[in-house]
Design an enzyme around this catalytic site. Structure first.
Site, PDB file in Angstrom:
ATOM      1  N   ARG A 153       0.854  -1.188   0.000  1.00 56.88           N
ATOM      2  CA  ARG A 153       0.000   0.000   0.000  1.00 56.88           C
ATOM      3  C   ARG A 153       0.891   1.239   0.000  1.00 56.88           C
ATOM      4  O   ARG A 153       2.037   1.200   0.442  1.00 56.88           O
ATOM      5  CB  ARG A 153      -0.896   0.017   1.243  1.00 56.88           C
ATOM      6  CG  ARG A 153      -1.788  -1.210   1.399  1.00 56.88           C
ATOM      7  CD  ARG A 153      -2.543  -1.163   2.723  1.00 56.88           C
ATOM      8  NE  ARG A 153      -3.442  -2.301   2.907  1.00 56.88           N
ATOM      9  CZ  ARG A 153      -3.111  -3.427   3.545  1.00 56.88           C
ATOM     10  NH1 ARG A 153      -1.887  -3.550   4.060  1.00 56.88           N
ATOM     11  NH2 ARG A 153      -3.980  -4.412   3.677  1.00 56.88           N
ATOM     12  N   LYS A 175      -1.732  -2.239   8.036  1.00 57.10           N
ATOM     13  CA  LYS A 175      -2.830  -1.705   8.844  1.00 57.10           C
ATOM     14  C   LYS A 175      -2.788  -2.279  10.245  1.00 57.10           C
ATOM     15  O   LYS A 175      -2.525  -3.464  10.434  1.00 57.10           O
ATOM     16  CB  LYS A 175      -4.169  -2.050   8.174  1.00 57.10           C
ATOM     17  CG  LYS A 175      -4.436  -1.268   6.894  1.00 57.10           C
ATOM     18  CD  LYS A 175      -5.799  -1.593   6.332  1.00 57.10           C
ATOM     19  CE  LYS A 175      -6.097  -0.766   5.099  1.00 57.10           C
ATOM     20  NZ  LYS A 175      -7.427  -1.082   4.525  1.00 57.10           N
ATOM     21  N   HIS A 236      -2.338   2.043  -6.131  1.00 53.17           N
ATOM     22  CA  HIS A 236      -3.149   0.897  -5.725  1.00 53.17           C
ATOM     23  C   HIS A 236      -3.409  -0.063  -6.889  1.00 53.17           C
ATOM     24  O   HIS A 236      -3.569  -1.266  -6.679  1.00 53.17           O
ATOM     25  CB  HIS A 236      -4.464   1.373  -5.120  1.00 53.17           C
ATOM     26  CG  HIS A 236      -4.985   0.457  -4.053  1.00 53.17           C
ATOM     27  ND1 HIS A 236      -4.345   0.281  -2.840  1.00 53.17           N
ATOM     28  CD2 HIS A 236      -6.066  -0.371  -4.011  1.00 53.17           C
ATOM     29  CE1 HIS A 236      -5.006  -0.593  -2.105  1.00 53.17           C
ATOM     30  NE2 HIS A 236      -6.050  -0.998  -2.796  1.00 53.17           N
ATOM     31  N   ARG A 239      -0.714  -2.507  -6.966  1.00 53.05           N
ATOM     32  CA  ARG A 239      -0.960  -3.546  -5.958  1.00 53.05           C
ATOM     33  C   ARG A 239      -1.919  -4.597  -6.532  1.00 53.05           C
ATOM     34  O   ARG A 239      -1.717  -5.799  -6.350  1.00 53.05           O
ATOM     35  CB  ARG A 239      -1.548  -2.900  -4.707  1.00 53.05           C
ATOM     36  CG  ARG A 239      -1.924  -3.851  -3.571  1.00 53.05           C
ATOM     37  CD  ARG A 239      -2.272  -3.017  -2.335  1.00 53.05           C
ATOM     38  NE  ARG A 239      -3.035  -3.741  -1.341  1.00 53.05           N
ATOM     39  CZ  ARG A 239      -2.502  -4.513  -0.385  1.00 53.05           C
ATOM     40  NH1 ARG A 239      -1.190  -4.662  -0.338  1.00 53.05           N
ATOM     41  NH2 ARG A 239      -3.269  -5.107   0.513  1.00 53.05           N
ATOM     42  N   HIS A 262      -3.580  -8.971   3.982  1.00 49.94           N
ATOM     43  CA  HIS A 262      -5.023  -9.012   4.216  1.00 49.94           C
ATOM     44  C   HIS A 262      -5.309  -9.737   5.527  1.00 49.94           C
ATOM     45  O   HIS A 262      -4.710 -10.768   5.817  1.00 49.94           O
ATOM     46  CB  HIS A 262      -5.732  -9.747   3.076  1.00 49.94           C
ATOM     47  CG  HIS A 262      -5.824  -8.936   1.819  1.00 49.94           C
ATOM     48  ND1 HIS A 262      -6.081  -9.492   0.585  1.00 49.94           N
ATOM     49  CD2 HIS A 262      -5.692  -7.597   1.603  1.00 49.94           C
ATOM     50  CE1 HIS A 262      -6.108  -8.545  -0.329  1.00 49.94           C
ATOM     51  NE2 HIS A 262      -5.876  -7.389   0.260  1.00 49.94           N
ATOM     52  N   TYR A 271      -9.683 -11.083  -6.256  1.00 47.98           N
ATOM     53  CA  TYR A 271      -8.754 -11.226  -7.373  1.00 47.98           C
ATOM     54  C   TYR A 271      -8.998 -12.523  -8.140  1.00 47.98           C
ATOM     55  O   TYR A 271      -8.712 -12.604  -9.329  1.00 47.98           O
ATOM     56  CB  TYR A 271      -7.311 -11.171  -6.866  1.00 47.98           C
ATOM     57  CG  TYR A 271      -6.974  -9.850  -6.227  1.00 47.98           C
ATOM     58  CD1 TYR A 271      -6.733  -8.729  -7.002  1.00 47.98           C
ATOM     59  CD2 TYR A 271      -6.924  -9.703  -4.846  1.00 47.98           C
ATOM     60  CE1 TYR A 271      -6.441  -7.498  -6.421  1.00 47.98           C
ATOM     61  CE2 TYR A 271      -6.632  -8.483  -4.258  1.00 47.98           C
ATOM     62  CZ  TYR A 271      -6.399  -7.394  -5.051  1.00 47.98           C
ATOM     63  OH  TYR A 271      -6.121  -6.184  -4.476  1.00 47.98           O
TER      64      TYR A 271
END
Length: 294
Positions: A153, A175, A236, A239, A262, A271
């Site tokens: 990211r 995150k 992004h 990514r 994730h 995806y």
């Protein structure tokens, strides 16, 4: 009544500040996300003239509960697209949950979820990325290659420190400050080492005036590189390209999910849907019967 309103606004304002500090220091949210939350909460609770007060979230006490009635605010933002509305409501829900976790009794009303049309990510083909890299300056090439080769990211790339590098690996903090170790391709490691040998970082891999390079600066570099091949590309999307290429070349979805950082494999599964969509498109082009009814 006016005094109560003023007191309530001060209380909410202080609670919003505490909440944003919590998002930054405890949850590890990016500056951009925190700014978005701040703008939404101030718009919903505070930033209105007296003539527009009816457009605020309505707050009142009912028994021992503090009620947040979202209806006036929802009417105000009804003309926005569904994705924007959903993000704003999500910020308000998170704020209410934070207050409840702190011991308050907050009940949110008129909080019905709205349906958002699911859109598949739009990856950039390897061919186009390669063409853009051939036209890039060395520093630009390093930035784009790191996005594409690591799938990070933009907030993660901006926050990379020199101490996160080790031979063949780089440690990424995602995150919620979750960390993951990413393998470095030999060519990328060589590019990084060449860059670091010529620059004078104090802390971060990418710096300007002793501070980490901003996300906006990184975004601008990517946009500038791909503008030379007449296509608009965001970090992004690189990514997305990273994830799509791995899955299309039979990388296990569990591994891809871990590499992307994730928290749930369900997020990575979008995806696989993208792969199915591409297969369908290629099938429609290739099979002779697909044109029979046209």
């Amino acid at each position: 009544m006016k005094t109560d309103s003023t007191t309530m606004k001060k209380q909410i304002n202080n609670q919003i500040k505490e909440f944003l500090k919590y998002l930054e220091e405890i949850r590890g949210y990016s500056d951009l996300t925190i700014k978005s939350y701040d703008e939404t909460l101030r718009e919903a609770f505070l930033n209105h003239k007296e003539s527009e007060a009816a457009k605020n979230i309505e707050i009142f006490q009912e028994d021992k509960n503090r009620i947040f009635n979202l209806m006036p605010y929802r009417i105000k933002i009804a003309s926005l697209n569904s994705k924007t509305i959903s993000k704003k409501l999500s910020a308000i829900r998170s704020f209410a949950k934070y207050l409840n976790d702190k011991g308050e009794r907050v009940v949110v009303r008129a909080d019905d979820s709205i349906k958002i049309a699911k859109t598949l990510p739009k990856p950039i083909s390897h061919k186009i990325i390669t063409e853009a890299l051939l036209l890039a300056e060395p520093f630009e090439r390093l930035i784009v290659t790191m996005f594409y080769a690591l799938g990070v990211r933009i907030s993660e790339l901006a926050s990379l420190e020199t101490k996160d590098l080790s031979q063949g690996w780089i440690r990424v903090f995602g995150k919620g400050s979750k960390q993951r170790d990413m393998p470095l391709l030999p060519m990328l490691e060589e590019m990084l080492n060449d860059y670091l040998s010529l620059s004078k970082q104090k802390k971060f891999i990418f710096e300007k005036n002793g501070e980490k390079l901003s996300e906006n600066s990184l975004r601008y570099i990517v946009i500038k590189v791909f503008k030379r091949v007449n296509i608009k590309v965001s970090p992004h999307q690189l990514r997305h390209s990273y994830a799509t290429e791995l899955l299309n070349n039979n990388a296990p979805i569990a591994d891809v999910s871990e590499l992307l950082g994730h928290s749930s494999m369900a997020t990575t599964q979008i995806y696989t849907k993208l792969g199915s969509a591409l297969k369908q498109k290629n099938y429609d082009k290739a099979h002779p019967l697909c044109g029979a009814d046209k």
